[in-house]
Structure formats: structure tokens, C-alpha cells
Write an enzyme that holds these catalytic residues in place. Structure first.
Site, PDB file in Angstrom:
ATOM      1  N   LYS A 130       0.856  -1.199   0.000  1.00 21.46           N
ATOM      2  CA  LYS A 130       0.000   0.000   0.000  1.00 21.46           C
ATOM      3  C   LYS A 130       0.878   1.230   0.000  1.00 21.46           C
ATOM      4  O   LYS A 130       2.015   1.196   0.477  1.00 21.46           O
ATOM      5  CB  LYS A 130      -0.892   0.014   1.251  1.00 21.46           C
ATOM      6  CG  LYS A 130      -2.108   0.895   1.129  1.00 21.46           C
ATOM      7  CD  LYS A 130      -3.223   0.181   0.396  1.00 21.46           C
ATOM      8  CE  LYS A 130      -4.501   0.968   0.367  1.00 21.46           C
ATOM      9  NZ  LYS A 130      -5.647   0.102   0.035  1.00 21.46           N
ATOM     10  N   ASP A 170      -6.848   4.425  -4.588  1.00 21.00           N
ATOM     11  CA  ASP A 170      -7.461   4.233  -3.275  1.00 21.00           C
ATOM     12  C   ASP A 170      -8.134   5.571  -2.936  1.00 21.00           C
ATOM     13  O   ASP A 170      -8.516   6.308  -3.846  1.00 21.00           O
ATOM     14  CB  ASP A 170      -6.405   3.797  -2.241  1.00 21.00           C
ATOM     15  CG  ASP A 170      -7.028   3.232  -0.974  1.00 21.00           C
ATOM     16  OD1 ASP A 170      -7.534   2.102  -1.000  1.00 21.00           O
ATOM     17  OD2 ASP A 170      -7.031   3.922   0.068  1.00 21.00           O
TER      18      ASP A 170
HETATM   19  N1  GLU Z   1      -7.304   0.270  -3.115  1.00 20.85           N
HETATM   20  C1  GLU Z   1      -8.087  -0.888  -3.399  1.00 20.85           C
HETATM   21  C2  GLU Z   1      -8.173  -1.776  -2.183  1.00 20.85           C
HETATM   22  O1  GLU Z   1      -8.019  -1.321  -1.058  1.00 20.85           O
HETATM   23  C3  GLU Z   1      -7.639  -1.619  -4.655  1.00 20.85           C
HETATM   24  C4  GLU Z   1      -6.249  -2.153  -4.639  1.00 20.85           C
HETATM   25  C5  GLU Z   1      -5.783  -2.700  -5.981  1.00 20.85           C
HETATM   26  O2  GLU Z   1      -6.573  -2.788  -6.907  1.00 20.85           O
HETATM   27  O3  GLU Z   1      -4.616  -3.018  -6.069  1.00 20.85           O
HETATM   28  O4  GLU Z   1      -8.439  -2.934  -2.266  1.00 20.85           O
END
Ligand code: GLU
Length: 440
Positions: A130, A170
Site C-alpha cells: 500500500k 485508493d
Molecule cells: N485500493 C483498493 C483496495 O483497497 C484496490 C487495490 C488494488 O486494486 O490493487 O483494495
């Protein structure tokens, strides 16, 4: 009209002892502490070896970067950004990038860990990562955001890549943000690399269905849960806290299923109407005025009151820690479907379970986003273009299977849904870690 199940299967066995340790009120709200408590519960269920527990509860790699950014007034502001890779045993790191004034390293560490468990619970071949930047995107111009994003992309360049770690949108980032990162990365390596990020615009290798995927996945899981709890989605009442991509799309898709959206909210407050709110009208109103508050045909409600209103399905779709010790006893929903990451604290989780409220945990309920991110990456790597039917059929299959894996683990281990989903996920990551062995 929704019907009441005689014996809700999706709840915690009554009388089971608490699995949450005693913690201070401050710890109760620390996202990384929460992620570790959730992990420890699953590790205990699986009776994992203590050494392996240590490996899996710690992030593999943390990168902190400073981002000098030229603002439109000519001044330079230095923002702080993070990229955390929690675990890459099952494949490249995967997870979004968040822009928010309250981003902290502990939050990004928690979100990275949740990505590890999320990719494992839906069984896509990724690890968990992340990113986040401490900034106030609502007060930045598009060109300021572009400069900051490009600088961030160049700073994290050594640790990202289609086989290494693949960012995505996100909170307060979107397909445009991903386009800037893809372009910066491609310029620096000298050729176009679509697979370095997902959630891109369609014109540069984004996947059909990705923008709706988080909400679509949630709807597939909610449909399965409704079958088990014998609730009819048609006519079921829904309250949604948060009206960003996940919340607004969930409202639209649930209304398509003839559920009744009785309350919506965003950072400025909420609106309610017991006869139902048309999500399309709410989306249009928010596009014009920046908030759902004040939309015609609905009265005002606070975010706090929305969370505790009587409804069949409550969808927290904003940030962490909205269902806590403070309000868990007052929640009146029958199902809590977590579109947000980390909306429920461990103590609140236990209270909801004791009260027979089914929590569809974030790592499952919002995994549709990363699942279609995986499809996007596969299409990029293979030079394929899938139509939206192909995307959604595959998404539904994965979400339904993951839901039933969770259900099976609930029955096997006699634990509530989050501990069950976590035990499925942790079990898969543990197996990968063990079979790979320790380097050197
Ligand atoms: N930000 C989204 C999540 O928390 C998607 C993450 C992604 O697609 O890599 O799952």
C-alpha cells in the site's frame, strides 16, 4: 420486503470466549495494531508456529520518501509519502495509493497487511502492499497533484514494477493518478509499461469493469450473504456511509437490484428518506455541489446517526474506525458490508457478532477491486482485451467462491466471518511462505 431468518448461520457461536486482547483506547484505534490483532486471532485459529507468526505479522519493506512539490503560487511544499510491501510470498506486491491529510505510516502498514490477506482470500497471485501521501488533495489543483504524483512515482520507482509491486487507486486517487504514474515509470525506463499500475484509464490499458469492481464485488458477496440469512435483497433497506467511488457505485448497483437506499453520506454529512433515495440523482447532485447534503427529496442526517439507523444492510464505504466500542451496541443493521478498509474495530466486531449482526469483512467484501486489478494486469501482460461480460463473469465466480471458502472456515473453526476469512487468507500465505522456505 425483507424477511427474518430463523437461525442466522453467519453469526458467532454464542458463549464463545473473547479472542481480542485487552488494549488501551488509543491502541483500539491504531490501524496497524488492529491489523495485528486480527492476524493473531487467525494465527491462533490455525495454531501457527510462533516464528511464522512473526514473519507474517511484520511488513517486509517500508519506503518513506520526501516529495518537494512546486505549488501553483511558486512556493515549494515538501510532502511525505510511503510505500509499504507487507508480504510478497504469493506474488508481486499489490495495493492502492491513498492521498489524505491523516495518512500515517501505521495506517499504510495496516492497509498493506490487509492487502496481503485480501489477495489471498480471493486467491489471486499477488502479495500485499500500500502507499500513501500526507497531503490535502481537495485543496490542491490538478497540476499540483500531477507534479506531486510524478515525483512520488519517481521516488518509489526502485520498488515498483509489473513483477514487483503494482499500485492502484485508493482514497482520493483515481485513473488519472494512475496514468501519471504509468507515464512517469514508462518515461524513466524508456518504454511503455501498462502493467506497472492498475485502475488506469481504458485508453492506456485499463480494464472494463475496474471502476465499478469494488462495488460489484461487494454486491456479489451481499447477494450470497442474503441467501444464507434469508433476506430478500429486493426491498432490503440500505444505508451507505461514504460516497466516493465504492459508496456511490454500491448505491447504484444495489438500487439496480431493487434494494432501497434509505440513507447516504459523505464527509459533509448525510441525507435520508425512508421511501428511498435515487442514487443517480444523488451522484448528479454531488457532481454539481460537491456533497449529497442538501439534495432535494431527502432530509439531513449526521454520519453518526446514519451508522446507527435501522436498516437491513449498512455499508461503511469511507475510512477506518467508524464502528467502534462507542457505537457498536447501537448498530441496528442485519448485515454490515465493509466497502471501506478497516471500518470496524476488533472490540466492535465482537459486539456485532454477539448481537447476531453479520459483518462481511473488508478483505472479502471489497476485494472486487483488486480482483479486477488482477484481470487488468493479466490483460496488460498478455496483450488481451476482455469485454465487460467476461470481466464480470470471472469476478462473480471468484467472489462467490471466496465467500463460500469463508463460510466453510466459519463452520470448521466455529469463528465469526472476519476470523474465518482471515484464517483462509493466512493459511494460504503461510503455506506459500513455508514451501518457499527461508532465505538464505
Ligand atoms: N485500493 C483498493 C483496495 O483497497 C484496490 C487495490 C488494488 O486494486 O490493487 O483494495
Amino acid at each position: 420486503m425483507a424477511t427474518v431468518a430463523k437461525q442466522p448461520v453467519l453469526t458467532r457461536p454464542t458463549g464463545a470466549p473473547s479472542m481480542v486482547p485487552r488494549i488501551t483506547p488509543r491502541e483500539e484505534l491504531n490501524p496497524f495494531r488492529i491489523a495485528q490483532i486480527q492476524f493473531d486471532i487467525a494465527a491462533e485459529v490455525l495454531k501457527l508456529d510462533p516464528g511464522l507468526r512473526q514473519v507474517l505479522r511484520t511488513p517486509k519493506r517500508i519506503l518513506e520518501v520526501s516529495l518537494p512539490t512546486k505549488m501553483d503560487n511558486g512556493q515549494v511544499k515538501v510532502m511525505t509519502g510511503f510505500r509499504v510491501q507487507h508480504n510478497i510470498s504469493r506474488g508481486p506486491g499489490k495495493g492502492g495509493i491513498r492521498y489524505h491529510p491523516n495518512v500515517t505510516l501505521d495506517e499504510v502498514k495496516a492497509l498493506a497487511a490487509w492487502m496481503t490477506w485480501k489477495t489471498a482470500v480471493v486467491n489471486v497471485p499477488f502479495g500485499g502492499a500500500k502507499g500513501g501521501i500526507i497531503c490535502d488533495p481537495k485543496r490542491m489543483s490538478k497540476s499540483e497533484l500531477e507534479r506531486m504524483t510524478r515525483r512520488f512515482a519517481s521516488e518509489i520507482l526502485p520498488v515498483i514494477g509489473p513483477d514487483q509491486d503494482i499500485p492502484a487507486p485508493d482514497v482520493y486517487t483515481d485513473s488519472q493518478t494512475m496514468a501519471w504514474i504509468m507515464d512517469t515509470y514508462s518515461m524513466m525506463v524508456g518504454h511503455t509499461v501498462p502493467g506497472v499500475v492498475t485502475g488506469k484509464p481504458i485508453s492506456i490499458g485499463g480494464s472494463l469493469g475496474r471502476a465499478e469492481a469494488t462495488a460489484q464485488g461487494l454486491v456479489y458477496v451481499v447477494e450470497e450473504a442474503c441467501k444464507v440469512k434469508k433476506i430478500s435483497l429486493r426491498g432490503a433497506t440500505v444505508a451507505i456511509q461514504g460516497f466516493g467511488n465504492a459508496g456511490a457505485t454500491a448505491a447504484r448497483l444495489l438500487a439496480d437490484k431493487k434494494a432501497k437506499i434509505i440513507a447516504l453520506s459523505d464527509t459533509r454529512g448525510g441525507v435520508t428518506n425512508s421511501r428511498g433515495i435515487d442514487p443517480i440523482k444523488a451522484i448528479r447532485y454531488k457532481e454539481r455541489s460537491g456533497t449529497v447534503v442538501g439534495m432535494p427529496g431527502a432530509s439531513r442526517i449526521s454520519n453518526d446517526d446514519l451508522l446507527t439507523m435501522k436498516c437491513d444492510i449498512l455499508v461503511p464505504a469511507a475510512l477506518e474506525n467508524v464502528i467502534t466500542l462507542q457505537n457498536a451496541e447501537a448498530i441496528k443493521a442485519r448485515i454490515v458490508a465493509e466497502a471501506a478498509n478497516g471500518p470496524t474495530t476488533p472490540h466492535a466486531d465482537e459486539i456485532l457478532a454477539r448481537r447476531g449482526i453479520t459483518v462481511l469483512p473488508d478483505i472479502l467484501a471489497n476485494a472486487g477491486g483488486v480482483t479486477v486489478s488482477y484481470f487488468e494486469w493479466v490483460q496488460n501482460q498478455e496483450g488481451l482485451l476482455w469485454d465487460s461480460d467476461e470481466v464480470n463473469v470471472r469476478l462473480q465466480k471468484i467472489m462467490v467462491r471466496a465467500f463460500h471458502d469463508m463460510l466453510e472456515a466459519m463452520r470448521k473453526h466455529h469463528v465469526p466471518p472476519r476470523a474465518a476469512a482471515m484464517s483462509v487468507a493466512v493459511g494460504r500465505v503461510a503455506e506459500a511462505t513455508l514451501v518457499r522456505g527461508l532465505f538464505p
